[in-house]
Write a protein that holds these residues in place. Sequence first.
Motif, PDB file in Angstrom:
ATOM      1  N   ALA A  90       0.841  -1.205   0.000  1.00  0.00           N
ATOM      2  CA  ALA A  90       0.000   0.000   0.000  1.00  0.00           C
ATOM      3  C   ALA A  90       0.867   1.243   0.000  1.00  0.00           C
ATOM      4  N   PHE A  91       1.980   1.187   0.713  1.00  0.00           N
ATOM      5  CA  PHE A  91       2.901   2.330   0.746  1.00  0.00           C
ATOM      6  C   PHE A  91       3.442   2.613  -0.651  1.00  0.00           C
ATOM      7  N   GLY A  92       3.854   1.538  -1.360  1.00  0.00           N
ATOM      8  CA  GLY A  92       4.395   1.721  -2.705  1.00  0.00           C
ATOM      9  C   GLY A  92       3.347   2.256  -3.670  1.00  0.00           C
ATOM     10  N   LEU A  93       2.115   1.747  -3.554  1.00  0.00           N
ATOM     11  CA  LEU A  93       1.040   2.223  -4.423  1.00  0.00           C
ATOM     12  C   LEU A  93       0.736   3.694  -4.146  1.00  0.00           C
ATOM     13  N   ALA A  94       0.694   4.050  -2.859  1.00  0.00           N
ATOM     14  CA  ALA A  94       0.441   5.446  -2.486  1.00  0.00           C
ATOM     15  C   ALA A  94       1.501   6.362  -3.079  1.00  0.00           C
ATOM     16  N   LYS A  95       2.733   5.888  -3.009  1.00  0.00           N
ATOM     17  CA  LYS A  95       3.854   6.682  -3.527  1.00  0.00           C
ATOM     18  C   LYS A  95       3.750   6.851  -5.039  1.00  0.00           C
ATOM     19  N   GLN A  96       3.386   5.772  -5.717  1.00  0.00           N
ATOM     20  CA  GLN A  96       3.307   5.829  -7.183  1.00  0.00           C
ATOM     21  C   GLN A  96       2.171   6.727  -7.647  1.00  0.00           C
ATOM     22  N   LEU A  97       1.041   6.655  -6.945  1.00  0.00           N
ATOM     23  CA  LEU A  97      -0.127   7.424  -7.367  1.00  0.00           C
ATOM     24  C   LEU A  97      -0.180   8.820  -6.743  1.00  0.00           C
ATOM     25  N   GLY A  98       0.686   9.052  -5.751  1.00  0.00           N
ATOM     26  CA  GLY A  98       0.670  10.351  -5.083  1.00  0.00           C
ATOM     27  C   GLY A  98      -0.588  10.559  -4.260  1.00  0.00           C
ATOM     28  N   ILE A  99      -1.027   9.504  -3.557  1.00  0.00           N
ATOM     29  CA  ILE A  99      -2.244   9.587  -2.739  1.00  0.00           C
ATOM     30  C   ILE A  99      -1.902   9.140  -1.321  1.00  0.00           C
ATOM     31  N   PRO A 100      -2.740   9.442  -0.339  1.00  0.00           N
ATOM     32  CA  PRO A 100      -2.466   8.998   1.037  1.00  0.00           C
ATOM     33  C   PRO A 100      -2.420   7.475   1.125  1.00  0.00           C
ATOM     34  N   ARG A 101      -1.632   6.988   2.066  1.00  0.00           N
ATOM     35  CA  ARG A 101      -1.465   5.550   2.220  1.00  0.00           C
ATOM     36  C   ARG A 101      -2.799   4.871   2.546  1.00  0.00           C
ATOM     37  N   GLY A 102      -3.612   5.522   3.360  1.00  0.00           N
ATOM     38  CA  GLY A 102      -4.902   4.947   3.730  1.00  0.00           C
ATOM     39  C   GLY A 102      -5.797   4.746   2.524  1.00  0.00           C
ATOM     40  N   GLU A 103      -5.753   5.701   1.603  1.00  0.00           N
ATOM     41  CA  GLU A 103      -6.572   5.578   0.388  1.00  0.00           C
ATOM     42  C   GLU A 103      -6.061   4.427  -0.482  1.00  0.00           C
ATOM     43  N   ALA A 104      -4.733   4.300  -0.573  1.00  0.00           N
ATOM     44  CA  ALA A 104      -4.151   3.209  -1.347  1.00  0.00           C
ATOM     45  C   ALA A 104      -4.510   1.860  -0.727  1.00  0.00           C
ATOM     46  N   GLN A 105      -4.476   1.789   0.615  1.00  0.00           N
ATOM     47  CA  GLN A 105      -4.829   0.550   1.301  1.00  0.00           C
ATOM     48  C   GLN A 105      -6.288   0.185   1.047  1.00  0.00           C
ATOM     49  N   SER A 106      -7.125   1.216   1.018  1.00  0.00           N
ATOM     50  CA  SER A 106      -8.547   0.997   0.755  1.00  0.00           C
ATOM     51  C   SER A 106      -8.752   0.425  -0.642  1.00  0.00           C
ATOM     52  N   TYR A 107      -8.009   0.950  -1.623  1.00  0.00           N
ATOM     53  CA  TYR A 107      -8.086   0.426  -2.987  1.00  0.00           C
ATOM     54  C   TYR A 107      -7.705  -1.069  -3.003  1.00  0.00           C
ATOM     55  N   MET A 108      -6.611  -1.387  -2.315  1.00  0.00           N
ATOM     56  CA  MET A 108      -6.126  -2.765  -2.337  1.00  0.00           C
ATOM     57  C   MET A 108      -7.098  -3.704  -1.620  1.00  0.00           C
ATOM     58  N   ASP A 109      -7.641  -3.248  -0.500  1.00  0.00           N
ATOM     59  CA  ASP A 109      -8.608  -4.077   0.223  1.00  0.00           C
ATOM     60  C   ASP A 109      -9.830  -4.374  -0.643  1.00  0.00           C
ATOM     61  N   THR A 110     -10.312  -3.332  -1.316  1.00  0.00           N
ATOM     62  CA  THR A 110     -11.481  -3.508  -2.182  1.00  0.00           C
ATOM     63  C   THR A 110     -11.152  -4.421  -3.357  1.00  0.00           C
ATOM     64  N   TYR A 111      -9.935  -4.275  -3.885  1.00  0.00           N
ATOM     65  CA  TYR A 111      -9.503  -5.130  -4.993  1.00  0.00           C
ATOM     66  C   TYR A 111      -9.584  -6.594  -4.581  1.00  0.00           C
ATOM     67  N   PHE A 112      -9.048  -6.914  -3.411  1.00  0.00           N
ATOM     68  CA  PHE A 112      -9.022  -8.312  -2.979  1.00  0.00           C
ATOM     69  C   PHE A 112     -10.418  -8.827  -2.624  1.00  0.00           C
ATOM     70  N   GLU A 113     -11.290  -7.930  -2.224  1.00  0.00           N
ATOM     71  CA  GLU A 113     -12.682  -8.346  -1.993  1.00  0.00           C
ATOM     72  C   GLU A 113     -13.355  -8.693  -3.312  1.00  0.00           C
ATOM     73  N   ARG A 114     -13.051  -7.905  -4.341  1.00  0.00           N
ATOM     74  CA  ARG A 114     -13.664  -8.142  -5.658  1.00  0.00           C
ATOM     75  C   ARG A 114     -13.004  -9.327  -6.384  1.00  0.00           C
ATOM     76  N   TYR A 115     -11.704  -9.530  -6.110  1.00  0.00           N
ATOM     77  CA  TYR A 115     -10.954 -10.605  -6.758  1.00  0.00           C
ATOM     78  C   TYR A 115     -10.343 -11.510  -5.680  1.00  0.00           C
ATOM     79  N   PRO A 116     -11.175 -12.241  -4.948  1.00  0.00           N
ATOM     80  CA  PRO A 116     -10.662 -13.056  -3.836  1.00  0.00           C
ATOM     81  C   PRO A 116      -9.718 -14.167  -4.285  1.00  0.00           C
ATOM     82  N   GLY A 117      -9.874 -14.631  -5.518  1.00  0.00           N
ATOM     83  CA  GLY A 117      -8.987 -15.680  -6.025  1.00  0.00           C
ATOM     84  C   GLY A 117      -7.550 -15.218  -6.120  1.00  0.00           C
ATOM     85  N   VAL A 118      -7.372 -13.918  -6.391  1.00  0.00           N
ATOM     86  CA  VAL A 118      -6.014 -13.374  -6.488  1.00  0.00           C
ATOM     87  C   VAL A 118      -5.352 -13.397  -5.111  1.00  0.00           C
TER      88      VAL A 118
END
Length: 932
Positions: A773-801
């Motif tokens: 999440a830290f790396g994603l936040a850094k790449q996108l220039g967004i807060p770490r919490g927002e990046a973590q939220s994106y990743m959490d939602t991603y894994f909820e939508r794609y649980p197989g991954v």
Amino acid sequence: MASIPENPLILIDGSSYLYRAFHAYPGTMSNGEIPTNAVYGVVNMVRSMMRQFPADRMAVIFDAKGKTFRDDLYPEYKAHRPPMPDDLRCQIEPLHNVIRAMGIPLICTPGVEADDVIGTLATQASAAGIPVLISTGDKDMAQLVDDNVTLINTMTNVVMDREGVVEKFGIPPELIIDYLALMGDKVDNIPGVPGVGDKTATALLQGIGGIDKLYANLDDIAPLGFRGSKTMAKKLTENQDNAYLSYQLATIKRDVELEEKPETLTKAQPDKDELIKLYGQLVFKSWLNELLEGGDGSVPADEKSGRIVSSSSASSSVTEADTSAVTIDRSQYVTILDEETFNQWLEKLKEADLFAFDTETDSLDYMVANLVGVSFATEEGVAAYVPVAHDYLDAPDQLERDWVLTQLKPLLEDEQKAKVGQNLKYDASIVARYGIEMRGIKHDTMLASYVYNSVGGKHDMDSLALRFLQHSCISFESVAGKGKKQLTFNQIDLEQAGPYAAEDADVTLRLHNRLFSNIEQDDKLKSVYEEIEIPLVPVLSRMERNGVLIDDMLLGAQSQEIAARLDELEKKAFDIADQEFNLSSPKQLQAILFEKMGLPVIKKTPSGAPSTNEEVLQELALDYPLPKCILEYRGLAKLKSTYTDKLPKMINPETGRVHTSYHQAVTATGRLSSTDPNLQNIPIRNEEGRRIRQAFVAPHGKKILAVDYSQIELRIMAHLSGDKALLDAFKEGKDIHAATAAEVMGVGIDQVSSEQRRRAKAINFGLIYGMSAFGLAKQLGIPRGEAQSYMDTYFERYPGVMQYMEDTRSQASEQGYVETLYGRRLYLPEIKSRNGMRRKAAERAAINAPMQGTAADIIKKAMLLVDEWIQAEGAGRVQLLMQVHDELVFEVEESALSEIEIKVQNLMESAASLNVPLVADAGHGENWDQAH
């Protein structure tokens, strides 16, 4: 560092090391009747323990034949395990005989496993205050660790006491059984709780406690907040019976009825006569010589035998045996100077089922090198060198090069005559300069070593000879000299050149005999070697020799423009810094940025100085102008020196083209790399990089055709993970980044903005490379919490991954390697490192390697299909010029462009059968940039 008490009771888990020794030590170890590698490996580890820890009490414990109480408890226990290989089974009795002759107590107790015997003895000894050192590679043994019991993995020298268990697993020894029960074990077929990997198990046990506490406090699980915590209570409830069954199966018994007691396990005097007989039968020469030269069979302790042992991480799980060095008698080599001797050897080559072939030249550049001589070997120790172009004045008469090649041509071009070499691609390119198209390339020792273990060490001949034969080859410098005065091979005296060249062929054949036997033990590795890597050798040789046309005038103009821009950037940097300095000097840049300008120190070098590496400058460039200016300057300077200045100088005067060298045995994952020039690193995301590609042009009447796989690693992720949403998106032909954005950001796919798609793309590709999440936040220039939220939602939508990632991490940790779809292996030496950063990096590699490696395998299979078609039908109309990442680049007759473009796309899309469509996009133009 873990402290080992003096004179402990040493319990060696023989069964733990048996299979590992069998697979780790070269399979060609044999006494002529049976293999001896497992015997050697286990005895070698026992001797290592005796040297390092001189103790009075020791025992080696093995599993007994037959079923155990666990089979009665759960009939499916270890049901998936294949039967013991015959080549291992026949080594059990000799191994037991050697250990007994060494004077070491050996225990096999029916009805239980070796673990249970060790657990019982360790528990009894600990209760009596006797320190215990258990030598094992089995992680399950961590449950036995207490204040008196310590583990050591002899293959990796990793020591684990109570503190070490907590550091490695995040939990104390008392919770290891719970940990194993939750995770289960695919190897032993222990069911566990589906969806619980090592991280989830650790989070549960750290947050609440053991299994009993978990089931008593199910409502407390969701607030723990780890990934999947909200649904974990339901999973536990649904799998409660399996969890408790798994707990029973994972529990090491500590109350086995044994005749042996800790205090009775004392070492006896070795039976020297029996050891002489056994070592002679097994052909363990060095150990036999110790006895024959006066030794009594005991193993003396090292002077620095340790009470303190490093607890650093294991190296690769594939090792090579410390076997006795092979004896090579170079005086038996032949230097062929007359036609009669040559013809005799020619008959030997024709009669041989396989012969080693090597060339000696006056240059490493395959496009300009002249042939100086050829060498070959038909049996180990039977090798010869044929000089054809040594040019010093007092040279003996030598055979004429054209005559020798005329005699060899039918043999070298015969598909049915099997050849082996070390990097035969080079030799194939050399003889191609003389009109010989080498066929029958059956084996290559460099590629065999690479397929066997890509990260196990260098794959050059000298390194392989030391590692697998314990033989030091004649070095080139020893016959040619060093530095500016170094001779080319044609200038070397035959007395030195002959043995050097013949040894190359002899060692190649010896290496093949050892390496291929390792590979053919595994059908998947054998398939990667025989069906992908070896057939690719002539394809790459042709590609290299085809070369690519370069517009040197265009590059010259670009160099001048870059030089002017570099001057501007230098002046701009001076203005910002308010002084002149060397932009390429890290020391001067440190002083300007951190001392004079007071910019924040992001990272330090090992010496403690502020770092000015690219990653640091990129972060600083977000807020400060000078680092941004320096980054642009560095990028352009590298582009100029590496490409715009250098490429024109690399044009071959005979062909007018640039010829790269492709390397099959460099990257860990199976991807090809290239040098002189490095085609893989030409930047494509900026205008300057794309302009370099504009200089790769087609001649008059032809076009450049580029065909590349669309999002191949994401498609492979979908296939490997089996995630339904991801599979459906690809099958329906959706824009995968837009589809991901719609899922993660909760909008309709037709409402996804370009910014949302960009973020989704970063998530998709970031996950492949294990981005946090830290790396994603850094790449996108967004807060770490927002990046973590994106990743959490991603894994909820794609649980197989998520499940795929958890399973891959666990599998990698368990077996020490991961595999591609086709069975190519990547060993992960740091996967169990106690250094958190190294372990995390290994876990990221474990997740990415199956995708990147499978993509590499697929593009290679595509190259084989395309080349086969070109040789059969496309010759003269199309040439394969380059392979870059997931892209193939061709030079095509303009009149046949449409037909060939469709054909190549179809061939590339048929290279693999995945659960999603494999899509190849094509483009064409006057140059590479237009085509891509």
